[in-house]
Motif scaffolding. Sequence first.
Motif: not given
Length: 210
Positions: A52-57, A78-90
């Motif tokens: 399931a998608p996850v909103n990481v707000a 407020a950004q949503t990571i889709a199932p198997r999706g990635k979010l990049l913090v740098a």
Amino acid sequence: IRPLPLFLALAAAVLAGLFVSSARADVVIGELRGSGATADDDFVELVNRGSAPVNVAGWRLDARAGDDGVAGSVVLPAQTIAPRGKLLVAAPGYSLGELAGSNVGLAGELPAGGSVALIDPVNATQDAVRFAAATVFGEGGPLGSFAAGGQYAFVRRANRTGTGDGYGLPSDSNDNAADFALVVAQGQTGSAGSALPSIEGVPGPENLSS
């Protein structure tokens, strides 16, 4: 007018959903490094292992030095990571923008001798990684470290024992040393400071658009 018992049951179900959704989220740190071309050439890639998608707000990344001092932190928007999706913090010195641009900037850095945790809005630690033993955050054995100036990264190993949708997902046994491998440049076999199994390659950060 709904009977009071039914109303209370519905209210309880709604409240349970609000608090359980975060606890059930299966977002982990999939790849990271504490230093690349420069000391703050750092990144953390989050991956949603769930269906399931996850909103990481309101979630945050909290990086600590070996002495537990704050080294870097960011509250995720407020950004949503889709199932198997990635979010990049740098971090500010991130040098791999041609591979994947940062979705969120990290204020500070990931100290090679410290640790980093992914913490949800109710202050529950969803995942944590340690570079050195006995740090404030982390799960099981440490990853070790590597010197600045090289294209190294720690990447979560694929689960080859699962079945169905679980096969090939990033491993999450709650032991950092067992779950991660060290990516090293071609022709190398490891890096001083880390005893993890190594694989030849290059860092492969991915973002929401990957």
